[in-house]
Design an enzyme around this catalytic site. Sequence first.
Site, PDB file in Angstrom:
ATOM      1  N   LEU A  33       0.833  -1.213   0.000  1.00  0.00           N
ATOM      2  CA  LEU A  33       0.000   0.000   0.000  1.00  0.00           C
ATOM      3  C   LEU A  33       0.862   1.254   0.000  1.00  0.00           C
ATOM      4  CD1 LEU A  33      -3.019  -0.992   2.321  1.00  0.00           C
ATOM      5  CD2 LEU A  33      -2.858  -1.100  -0.176  1.00  0.00           C
ATOM      6  N   SER A  83       6.522   1.543 -10.270  1.00  0.00           N
ATOM      7  CA  SER A  83       6.213   1.378 -11.702  1.00  0.00           C
ATOM      8  C   SER A  83       6.305   2.646 -12.550  1.00  0.00           C
ATOM      9  CB  SER A  83       4.799   0.803 -11.836  1.00  0.00           C
ATOM     10  OG  SER A  83       3.846   1.778 -11.432  1.00  0.00           O
ATOM     11  N   THR A 134       7.997  -5.816 -18.061  1.00  0.00           N
ATOM     12  CA  THR A 134       7.660  -4.744 -18.997  1.00  0.00           C
ATOM     13  C   THR A 134       8.474  -4.814 -20.280  1.00  0.00           C
ATOM     14  OG1 THR A 134       7.852  -2.345 -19.251  1.00  0.00           O
ATOM     15  CG2 THR A 134       9.314  -3.337 -17.664  1.00  0.00           C
ATOM     16  N   ASP A 135       7.925  -4.221 -21.336  1.00  0.00           N
ATOM     17  CA  ASP A 135       8.695  -4.135 -22.588  1.00  0.00           C
ATOM     18  C   ASP A 135       9.841  -3.133 -22.493  1.00  0.00           C
ATOM     19  OD1 ASP A 135       7.207  -1.775 -22.595  1.00  0.00           O
ATOM     20  OD2 ASP A 135       6.296  -2.088 -24.558  1.00  0.00           O
ATOM     21  N   GLU A 136       9.815  -2.279 -21.449  1.00  0.00           N
ATOM     22  CA  GLU A 136      10.846  -1.231 -21.351  1.00  0.00           C
ATOM     23  C   GLU A 136      12.245  -1.800 -21.141  1.00  0.00           C
ATOM     24  OE1 GLU A 136      10.013   2.274 -19.165  1.00  0.00           O
ATOM     25  OE2 GLU A 136       7.921   2.294 -19.760  1.00  0.00           O
ATOM     26  N   TYR A 160      13.921   2.889 -13.687  1.00  0.00           N
ATOM     27  CA  TYR A 160      12.809   1.925 -13.598  1.00  0.00           C
ATOM     28  C   TYR A 160      13.086   0.696 -14.454  1.00  0.00           C
ATOM     29  CZ  TYR A 160       8.418  -0.291 -14.981  1.00  0.00           C
ATOM     30  OH  TYR A 160       7.457  -1.223 -15.286  1.00  0.00           O
ATOM     31  N   LYS A 164      13.700  -3.262 -13.389  1.00  0.00           N
ATOM     32  CA  LYS A 164      12.868  -4.383 -13.855  1.00  0.00           C
ATOM     33  C   LYS A 164      13.730  -5.406 -14.607  1.00  0.00           C
ATOM     34  CE  LYS A 164       8.963  -4.938 -13.653  1.00  0.00           C
ATOM     35  NZ  LYS A 164       8.094  -5.582 -12.627  1.00  0.00           N
ATOM     36  N   ASN A 189       2.482  -0.931 -22.731  1.00  0.00           N
ATOM     37  CA  ASN A 189       1.738   0.015 -21.880  1.00  0.00           C
ATOM     38  C   ASN A 189       0.288  -0.409 -21.688  1.00  0.00           C
ATOM     39  OD1 ASN A 189       4.057   1.622 -22.871  1.00  0.00           O
ATOM     40  ND2 ASN A 189       3.034   3.241 -21.716  1.00  0.00           N
TER      41      ASN A 189
HETATM   42  P1  NAD Z   1       1.197   0.157  -9.769  1.00  0.00           P
HETATM   43  O1  NAD Z   1       2.261   1.129  -9.388  1.00  0.00           O
HETATM   44  O2  NAD Z   1      -0.158   0.656 -10.085  1.00  0.00           O
HETATM   45  O3  NAD Z   1       1.032  -0.927  -8.616  1.00  0.00           O
HETATM   46  C1  NAD Z   1       2.109  -1.498  -7.949  1.00  0.00           C
HETATM   47  C2  NAD Z   1       1.604  -2.085  -6.646  1.00  0.00           C
HETATM   48  O4  NAD Z   1       2.711  -2.703  -5.959  1.00  0.00           O
HETATM   49  C3  NAD Z   1       1.024  -1.027  -5.684  1.00  0.00           C
HETATM   50  O5  NAD Z   1      -0.211  -1.470  -5.187  1.00  0.00           O
HETATM   51  C4  NAD Z   1       2.062  -0.929  -4.576  1.00  0.00           C
HETATM   52  O6  NAD Z   1       1.504  -0.604  -3.319  1.00  0.00           O
HETATM   53  C5  NAD Z   1       2.653  -2.330  -4.586  1.00  0.00           C
HETATM   54  N1  NAD Z   1       4.025  -2.379  -4.043  1.00  0.00           N
HETATM   55  C6  NAD Z   1       5.048  -1.534  -4.309  1.00  0.00           C
HETATM   56  N2  NAD Z   1       6.150  -1.908  -3.613  1.00  0.00           N
HETATM   57  C7  NAD Z   1       5.810  -3.043  -2.934  1.00  0.00           C
HETATM   58  C8  NAD Z   1       6.522  -3.917  -2.065  1.00  0.00           C
HETATM   59  N3  NAD Z   1       7.803  -3.693  -1.746  1.00  0.00           N
HETATM   60  N4  NAD Z   1       5.877  -4.979  -1.532  1.00  0.00           N
HETATM   61  C9  NAD Z   1       4.555  -5.197  -1.837  1.00  0.00           C
HETATM   62  N5  NAD Z   1       3.842  -4.402  -2.647  1.00  0.00           N
HETATM   63  C10 NAD Z   1       4.457  -3.333  -3.201  1.00  0.00           C
HETATM   64  O7  NAD Z   1       1.805  -0.663 -10.982  1.00  0.00           O
HETATM   65  P2  NAD Z   1       1.061  -1.401 -12.185  1.00  0.00           P
HETATM   66  O8  NAD Z   1       0.954  -0.464 -13.323  1.00  0.00           O
HETATM   67  O9  NAD Z   1      -0.139  -2.086 -11.655  1.00  0.00           O
HETATM   68  O10 NAD Z   1       2.175  -2.484 -12.572  1.00  0.00           O
HETATM   69  C11 NAD Z   1       2.172  -3.787 -11.997  1.00  0.00           C
HETATM   70  C12 NAD Z   1       3.341  -4.574 -12.556  1.00  0.00           C
HETATM   71  O11 NAD Z   1       3.221  -4.660 -13.978  1.00  0.00           O
HETATM   72  C13 NAD Z   1       4.708  -3.923 -12.296  1.00  0.00           C
HETATM   73  O12 NAD Z   1       5.622  -4.937 -12.019  1.00  0.00           O
HETATM   74  C14 NAD Z   1       5.043  -3.230 -13.610  1.00  0.00           C
HETATM   75  O13 NAD Z   1       6.445  -3.171 -13.790  1.00  0.00           O
HETATM   76  C15 NAD Z   1       4.397  -4.171 -14.604  1.00  0.00           C
HETATM   77  N6  NAD Z   1       3.972  -3.560 -15.872  1.00  0.00           N
HETATM   78  C16 NAD Z   1       3.194  -2.439 -15.873  1.00  0.00           C
HETATM   79  C17 NAD Z   1       2.754  -1.912 -17.091  1.00  0.00           C
HETATM   80  C18 NAD Z   1       1.882  -0.678 -17.154  1.00  0.00           C
HETATM   81  O14 NAD Z   1       1.664  -0.145 -18.241  1.00  0.00           O
HETATM   82  N7  NAD Z   1       1.350  -0.180 -16.045  1.00  0.00           N
HETATM   83  C19 NAD Z   1       3.123  -2.539 -18.292  1.00  0.00           C
HETATM   84  C20 NAD Z   1       3.936  -3.682 -18.242  1.00  0.00           C
HETATM   85  C21 NAD Z   1       4.332  -4.193 -17.022  1.00  0.00           C
HETATM   86  O1  DAU Z   2       5.816   0.060 -21.543  1.00  0.00           O
HETATM   87  C1  DAU Z   2       5.373  -0.435 -20.318  1.00  0.00           C
HETATM   88  C2  DAU Z   2       5.515   0.642 -19.268  1.00  0.00           C
HETATM   89  O2  DAU Z   2       4.525   1.626 -19.532  1.00  0.00           O
HETATM   90  C3  DAU Z   2       5.377   0.112 -17.859  1.00  0.00           C
HETATM   91  O3  DAU Z   2       6.423  -0.778 -17.594  1.00  0.00           O
HETATM   92  C4  DAU Z   2       5.407   1.257 -16.835  1.00  0.00           C
HETATM   93  O4  DAU Z   2       5.174   0.751 -15.536  1.00  0.00           O
HETATM   94  C5  DAU Z   2       4.318   2.242 -17.203  1.00  0.00           C
HETATM   95  O5  DAU Z   2       4.366   3.348 -16.324  1.00  0.00           O
HETATM   96  C6  DAU Z   2       4.489   2.705 -18.637  1.00  0.00           C
HETATM   97  O6  DAU Z   2       5.672   3.506 -18.794  1.00  0.00           O
HETATM   98  P1  DAU Z   2       5.667   4.839 -19.673  1.00  0.00           P
HETATM   99  O7  DAU Z   2       6.767   5.727 -19.240  1.00  0.00           O
HETATM  100  O8  DAU Z   2       5.564   4.517 -21.114  1.00  0.00           O
HETATM  101  O9  DAU Z   2       4.226   5.425 -19.209  1.00  0.00           O
HETATM  102  P2  DAU Z   2       3.713   6.903 -18.871  1.00  0.00           P
HETATM  103  O10 DAU Z   2       2.235   6.812 -18.779  1.00  0.00           O
HETATM  104  O11 DAU Z   2       4.460   7.523 -17.744  1.00  0.00           O
HETATM  105  O12 DAU Z   2       4.083   7.706 -20.198  1.00  0.00           O
HETATM  106  C7  DAU Z   2       3.599   7.298 -21.457  1.00  0.00           C
HETATM  107  C8  DAU Z   2       4.157   8.231 -22.498  1.00  0.00           C
HETATM  108  O13 DAU Z   2       3.570   9.533 -22.322  1.00  0.00           O
HETATM  109  C9  DAU Z   2       5.661   8.458 -22.392  1.00  0.00           C
HETATM  110  O14 DAU Z   2       6.208   8.591 -23.689  1.00  0.00           O
HETATM  111  C10 DAU Z   2       5.790   9.759 -21.613  1.00  0.00           C
HETATM  112  C11 DAU Z   2       4.564  10.539 -22.053  1.00  0.00           C
HETATM  113  N1  DAU Z   2       3.988  11.453 -21.040  1.00  0.00           N
HETATM  114  C12 DAU Z   2       3.721  10.955 -19.813  1.00  0.00           C
HETATM  115  C13 DAU Z   2       3.178  11.750 -18.844  1.00  0.00           C
HETATM  116  C14 DAU Z   2       2.893  11.221 -17.461  1.00  0.00           C
HETATM  117  C15 DAU Z   2       3.694  12.773 -21.385  1.00  0.00           C
HETATM  118  O15 DAU Z   2       3.929  13.212 -22.529  1.00  0.00           O
HETATM  119  N2  DAU Z   2       3.150  13.562 -20.406  1.00  0.00           N
HETATM  120  C16 DAU Z   2       2.892  13.128 -19.160  1.00  0.00           C
HETATM  121  O16 DAU Z   2       2.411  13.920 -18.308  1.00  0.00           O
END
Ligand code: NAD
Ligand code: DAU
Length: 356
Positions: A33, A83, A134-136, A160, A164, A189
């Site tokens: 949390l 994340s 993640t693809d990153e 980040y 990962k 994403n």
């Molecule tokens: P998020 O930040 O919304 O959620 C992460 C959760 O992990 C939160 O609820 C946080 O409280 C919990 N957390 C953080 N540190 C912790 C710890 N030490 N122990 C236990 N819980 C902890 O992230 P998300 O977008 O839901 O991403 C989830 C997973 O998917 C991540 O591993 C992220 O790298 C991966 N991922 C995300 C995306 C995306 O676009 N959001 C895409 C590809 C992969």
């Molecule tokens: O590709 C998977 C990843 O996608 C995950 O692993 C990450 O957890 C997730 O956060 C996401 O990463 P990005 O950096 O791509 O996501 P974000 O939403 O932060 O940004 C998406 C794109 O938009 C990026 O090119 C940055 C741009 N951006 C982002 C924000 C927050 C803006 O132009 N303005 C903004 O305010």
Amino acid sequence: MILVTGSAGFIGANFVLDWLAQHDETVVGLDKLTYAGNLESLASLKDDPRHIFVRGDIGDAELVGQLLKQHRPRAVINFAAESHVDRSIHGPEDFIQTNIVGTFHLLESVRAYWSGMTGEGVIQDNFRFLHVSTDEVYGSLAKGDPAFSETRRYEPNSPYSASKAASDHLVRAYHHTYGLPVLTTNCSNNYGPCQFPEKLIPLMIVNALAGKPLPVYGDGQQIRDWLYVKDHCSAIRCVLEKGHLGEVYNIGGWNEKANLDIVHTICALLDELRPRADDKFYREQIAFVADRPGHDRRYAIDARKVERELGWKPAETFETGIRKTVQWYLDNQGWVDNVQSGSYRQWVEKNYAGRG
Ligand code: NAD
Ligand code: DAU
């Protein structure tokens, strides 16, 4: 019984909700949390006996060991992570701590649990540790480069993605060295309900409705490959049930879009669904701001392996998914107010003090 870490985050919460809608199998959710974890996303499960929530850190070996011993899950799905790329640029330490050190401790706890299953044949053979990544980790593509396949070299560019990448390598090593039955997914994403409004899509919706500027980094021509969160959840379920141990599966929906196009799409949907009171267009709120340092130009996922070998396909197109997402934020202003307010944090500390 399955154990889901990061279960109160964006994808973790969607995964738990979908899991319990489709399976009659109990979920133990473990989440620290942090600011990103929000139990309100799981509020519909309040009285569901198949959902057990524990606040805690994946790096807390004593707690995780005890949870594994008590609940004896057949699978652990690891969503827990820091994340957000921008936060990792401003302060990488939490990313190192959770994504690398935390994953290491989690792997050690799981390895001890799994090793202890010796003699319980069937359970040990069926156990799975699925690591969500993640693809990153693959770095940045230039225009015309082929999309990321599973054999693409790792070239992480932000704290980040480097953290990962390190966690992915640890998971791989635990399989290679100890035989731990692991699966890894690398997804593009995600967008959809319950995403914290710091990421591009929810931030733009929330700022637009609040009359605030819509900050587009640099020229807005960076490309991301978008997948509706429920499709990511279905892919994870598919890999968990059918994936081959030790394998990596790239997950994506073949939806490459430039950031500026995404922002224009959101503005147009809001113009239709919730027109501005002054009859102006939401796109007038767009503000070009300084670029993100080290900003990756393009991501694109080659999802042919998971499609061909496991038969997974996304259900949503970008057009259907983004409409649902904008509508969800319009219908759930209370959720947004709550995650942005200090009162939710106070509630967490009052009800879950001492852990996490
Ligand atoms: P998020 O930040 O919304 O959620 C992460 C959760 O992990 C939160 O609820 C946080 O409280 C919990 N957390 C953080 N540190 C912790 C710890 N030490 N122990 C236990 N819980 C902890 O992230 P998300 O977008 O839901 O991403 C989830 C997973 O998917 C991540 O591993 C992220 O790298 C991966 N991922 C995300 C995306 C995306 O676009 N959001 C895409 C590809 C992969
Ligand atoms: O590709 C998977 C990843 O996608 C995950 O692993 C990450 O957890 C997730 O956060 C996401 O990463 P990005 O950096 O791509 O996501 P974000 O939403 O932060 O940004 C998406 C794109 O938009 C990026 O090119 C940055 C741009 N951006 C982002 C924000 C927050 C803006 O132009 N303005 C903004 O305010």
